[in-house]
Design a protein around this motif. Structure first.
Motif, PDB file in Angstrom:
ATOM      1  N   ASP A 169       0.872  -1.182   0.000  1.00 44.31           N
ATOM      2  CA  ASP A 169       0.000   0.000   0.000  1.00 44.31           C
ATOM      3  C   ASP A 169       0.903   1.225   0.000  1.00 44.31           C
ATOM      4  O   ASP A 169       1.533   1.534   1.016  1.00 44.31           O
ATOM      5  CB  ASP A 169      -0.920  -0.014   1.219  1.00 44.31           C
ATOM      6  CG  ASP A 169      -1.943   1.114   1.192  1.00 44.31           C
ATOM      7  OD1 ASP A 169      -1.908   1.935   0.257  1.00 44.31           O
ATOM      8  OD2 ASP A 169      -2.778   1.173   2.121  1.00 44.31           O
ATOM      9  N   ALA A 190      -7.206   2.310  -9.031  1.00 42.86           N
ATOM     10  CA  ALA A 190      -8.133   2.184  -7.910  1.00 42.86           C
ATOM     11  C   ALA A 190      -7.566   2.932  -6.714  1.00 42.86           C
ATOM     12  O   ALA A 190      -6.373   2.845  -6.420  1.00 42.86           O
ATOM     13  CB  ALA A 190      -8.364   0.722  -7.563  1.00 42.86           C
ATOM     14  N   ASN A 191      -8.435   3.683  -6.054  1.00 45.33           N
ATOM     15  CA  ASN A 191      -8.082   4.412  -4.833  1.00 45.33           C
ATOM     16  C   ASN A 191      -9.192   4.162  -3.837  1.00 45.33           C
ATOM     17  O   ASN A 191     -10.329   4.610  -4.050  1.00 45.33           O
ATOM     18  CB  ASN A 191      -7.935   5.900  -5.144  1.00 45.33           C
ATOM     19  CG  ASN A 191      -7.686   6.757  -3.900  1.00 45.33           C
ATOM     20  OD1 ASN A 191      -8.570   6.916  -3.068  1.00 45.33           O
ATOM     21  ND2 ASN A 191      -6.484   7.309  -3.800  1.00 45.33           N
ATOM     22  N   GLY A 205     -12.258   2.739  -2.508  1.00 48.10           N
ATOM     23  CA  GLY A 205     -13.353   2.063  -3.190  1.00 48.10           C
ATOM     24  C   GLY A 205     -13.642   2.574  -4.584  1.00 48.10           C
ATOM     25  O   GLY A 205     -14.584   2.102  -5.226  1.00 48.10           O
ATOM     26  N   TYR A 258     -12.878   3.117  -8.600  1.00 44.63           N
ATOM     27  CA  TYR A 258     -12.202   2.512  -9.744  1.00 44.63           C
ATOM     28  C   TYR A 258     -12.324   3.456 -10.929  1.00 44.63           C
ATOM     29  O   TYR A 258     -13.407   3.995 -11.194  1.00 44.63           O
ATOM     30  CB  TYR A 258     -12.835   1.154 -10.092  1.00 44.63           C
ATOM     31  CG  TYR A 258     -12.467   0.630 -11.464  1.00 44.63           C
ATOM     32  CD1 TYR A 258     -11.166   0.216 -11.741  1.00 44.63           C
ATOM     33  CD2 TYR A 258     -13.417   0.565 -12.482  1.00 44.63           C
ATOM     34  CE1 TYR A 258     -10.830  -0.258 -13.008  1.00 44.63           C
ATOM     35  CE2 TYR A 258     -13.092   0.096 -13.738  1.00 44.63           C
ATOM     36  CZ  TYR A 258     -11.793  -0.305 -13.997  1.00 44.63           C
ATOM     37  OH  TYR A 258     -11.466  -0.766 -15.248  1.00 44.63           O
ATOM     38  N   GLY A 311      -2.849   0.699  -7.149  1.00 47.87           N
ATOM     39  CA  GLY A 311      -4.034   0.566  -6.307  1.00 47.87           C
ATOM     40  C   GLY A 311      -3.639   0.810  -4.863  1.00 47.87           C
ATOM     41  O   GLY A 311      -2.694   0.193  -4.364  1.00 47.87           O
ATOM     42  N   SER A 317      -4.915   2.426  -0.663  1.00 47.84           N
ATOM     43  CA  SER A 317      -6.009   2.723   0.267  1.00 47.84           C
ATOM     44  C   SER A 317      -6.239   4.214   0.419  1.00 47.84           C
ATOM     45  O   SER A 317      -7.361   4.650   0.648  1.00 47.84           O
ATOM     46  CB  SER A 317      -5.695   2.128   1.642  1.00 47.84           C
ATOM     47  OG  SER A 317      -4.624   2.833   2.265  1.00 47.84           O
ATOM     48  N   ARG A 343      -8.484  -3.492   2.549  1.00 45.52           N
ATOM     49  CA  ARG A 343      -7.943  -2.287   1.917  1.00 45.52           C
ATOM     50  C   ARG A 343      -7.512  -2.589   0.483  1.00 45.52           C
ATOM     51  O   ARG A 343      -7.071  -3.698   0.176  1.00 45.52           O
ATOM     52  CB  ARG A 343      -6.787  -1.722   2.739  1.00 45.52           C
ATOM     53  CG  ARG A 343      -5.502  -2.481   2.646  1.00 45.52           C
ATOM     54  CD  ARG A 343      -4.331  -1.629   3.124  1.00 45.52           C
ATOM     55  NE  ARG A 343      -4.143  -1.663   4.564  1.00 45.52           N
ATOM     56  CZ  ARG A 343      -3.379  -0.790   5.222  1.00 45.52           C
ATOM     57  NH1 ARG A 343      -2.735   0.163   4.561  1.00 45.52           N
ATOM     58  NH2 ARG A 343      -3.221  -0.874   6.527  1.00 45.52           N
ATOM     59  N   THR A 344      -7.634  -1.601  -0.383  1.00 46.91           N
ATOM     60  CA  THR A 344      -7.150  -1.733  -1.756  1.00 46.91           C
ATOM     61  C   THR A 344      -5.629  -1.676  -1.742  1.00 46.91           C
ATOM     62  O   THR A 344      -5.038  -0.788  -1.120  1.00 46.91           O
ATOM     63  CB  THR A 344      -7.719  -0.612  -2.629  1.00 46.91           C
ATOM     64  OG1 THR A 344      -9.152  -0.745  -2.680  1.00 46.91           O
ATOM     65  CG2 THR A 344      -7.161  -0.673  -4.041  1.00 46.91           C
ATOM     66  N   VAL A 390      -3.664  -4.775  -9.214  1.00 50.76           N
ATOM     67  CA  VAL A 390      -4.439  -4.091  -8.191  1.00 50.76           C
ATOM     68  C   VAL A 390      -5.484  -5.056  -7.641  1.00 50.76           C
ATOM     69  O   VAL A 390      -6.194  -5.711  -8.410  1.00 50.76           O
ATOM     70  CB  VAL A 390      -5.132  -2.840  -8.773  1.00 50.76           C
ATOM     71  CG1 VAL A 390      -6.050  -2.193  -7.743  1.00 50.76           C
ATOM     72  CG2 VAL A 390      -4.095  -1.838  -9.275  1.00 50.76           C
ATOM     73  N   TRP A 391      -5.558  -5.153  -6.316  1.00 47.28           N
ATOM     74  CA  TRP A 391      -6.596  -5.961  -5.669  1.00 47.28           C
ATOM     75  C   TRP A 391      -7.554  -5.008  -4.976  1.00 47.28           C
ATOM     76  O   TRP A 391      -7.198  -4.362  -3.998  1.00 47.28           O
ATOM     77  CB  TRP A 391      -5.969  -6.945  -4.693  1.00 47.28           C
ATOM     78  CG  TRP A 391      -6.970  -7.790  -3.960  1.00 47.28           C
ATOM     79  CD1 TRP A 391      -8.217  -8.164  -4.389  1.00 47.28           C
ATOM     80  CD2 TRP A 391      -6.802  -8.373  -2.669  1.00 47.28           C
ATOM     81  NE1 TRP A 391      -8.838  -8.945  -3.451  1.00 47.28           N
ATOM     82  CE2 TRP A 391      -7.994  -9.086  -2.382  1.00 47.28           C
ATOM     83  CE3 TRP A 391      -5.777  -8.372  -1.742  1.00 47.28           C
ATOM     84  CZ2 TRP A 391      -8.167  -9.779  -1.186  1.00 47.28           C
ATOM     85  CZ3 TRP A 391      -5.941  -9.061  -0.551  1.00 47.28           C
ATOM     86  CH2 TRP A 391      -7.128  -9.765  -0.277  1.00 47.28           C
ATOM     87  N   GLN A 392      -8.767  -4.912  -5.513  1.00 45.21           N
ATOM     88  CA  GLN A 392      -9.794  -4.035  -4.961  1.00 45.21           C
ATOM     89  C   GLN A 392     -11.080  -4.835  -4.827  1.00 45.21           C
ATOM     90  O   GLN A 392     -11.612  -5.337  -5.818  1.00 45.21           O
ATOM     91  CB  GLN A 392     -10.024  -2.825  -5.876  1.00 45.21           C
ATOM     92  CG  GLN A 392     -11.089  -1.859  -5.359  1.00 45.21           C
ATOM     93  CD  GLN A 392     -11.492  -0.837  -6.399  1.00 45.21           C
ATOM     94  OE1 GLN A 392     -11.810  -1.185  -7.531  1.00 45.21           O
ATOM     95  NE2 GLN A 392     -11.471   0.434  -6.029  1.00 45.21           N
TER      96      GLN A 392
END
Length: 277
Positions: free
Chosen positions: A45, A191-192, A194, A196, A213, A215, A232-233, A258-260
């Motif tokens: 992050d 992604a930031n 929530g 996209y 990506g 948080s 968290r993203t 990115v993991w969101q």
């Protein structure tokens, strides 16, 4: 996945069976995300804030949160220009990193030095990670600040690009074309938290930029968000080894996804082996 063929399977909604969590003890969760051939998958992050800008926690809290949630690396990127607590804390742009570093070392968290260059939109906000001296970024001109970061060999990415855009409104301007053309930015936040940004996702593909990506967390993460649906993203960075230098090399080589939520966003060359694993 998107039907638009230009995305080439770069967004996948997955069952996340492999993204299970387990707790080896009371203090740290482990994200069981597999490695891909030739690389280790690191959970990172690289955008967050403390009381040294507009965050609500002390720098060491960001480290302990990251440890507790199973992250490998973080960057504390407090704003250069926006200092709402300056009447209570002196404006010292290098202090958040200095304060957090001993705790990071003791917990085995890789702490990357960083700062956020904060201007009105356009041009917007930009994270300079792997900076050497954040005080040198406190200059009047926007391009001067970006060039000061690049002069330190920092990795620069555009934060939350569509933050102030109205629905259907483009958020890419001539200044962004100039930044890309002159290679003054290396990535864009797809992604930031929530949010996209589909357009930014496509720009990363078109311009060969790294998909970021983060948080962008400001308040405390308590309790930590550590479920498959609610977390968290973060960036999944495919590094040659678990070091800060290797993370930077991977970012420059665009080896990041990115993991969101329940989406993993990235390039097919990285997502295919990740899902096979």
């Amino acid at each position: 996945m998107f039907s638009d063929s230009r995305f080439r399977a770069t967004v996948l909604t997955v069952a996340l069976v492999f993204l299970a969590f387990q707790s080896p003890g009371a203090d740290r969760m482990e994200m069981r995300i597999p490695d891909i051939p030739g690389y280790v998958t690191l959970k990172c992050d690289l955008h967050m804030h403390t009381v040294f800008s507009d965050g609500l926690v002390w720098p060491t809290v960001r480290v302990t949160e990251a440890f507790r949630e199973g992250l490998d690396a973080i960057a504390i990127s407090d704003h250069i220009e926006y200092q709402p607590h300056k009447n209570d804390l002196p404006t010292q742009h290098n202090r958040p990193h200095e304060i957090a570093l001993p705790t990071a070392r003791s917990l085995g968290i890789l702490l990357v030095k960083a700062a956020e260059i904060t201007r009105d939109t356009p041009p917007g906000h930009y994270n300079a990670i792997y900076s050497l001296d954040n005080e040198a970024l406190a200059v009047d001109g926007f391009l001067d600040a970006i060039q000061a970061a690049k002069g330190q060999d920092a990795f620069v990415f555009w934060n939350h690009p569509g933050w102030k855009a109205r629905p259907g409104e483009s958020y890419r301007f001539e200044i962004h074309d100039e930044l890309i053309e002159k290679k003054l930015i290396d990535g864009i936040e797809v992604a930031n938290g929530g949010s996209y940004y589909k357009e930014a996702h496509q720009w990363c593909l078109d311009e060969n930029l790294t998909m970021m990506g983060t948080s962008d967390v400001h308040s405390a993460m308590d309790p930590p968000l550590v479920t498959r649906e609610n977390h968290r993203t973060v960036n999944l960075i495919f590094a040659k080894e678990r070091t800060k230098a290797s993370i930077k090399e991977a970012l420059l080589d665009r080896r990041a996804a990115v993991w969101q939520g329940d989406h993993v966003i990235g390039r097919e060359e990285h997502l295919a082996p990740l899902l096979r694993a």
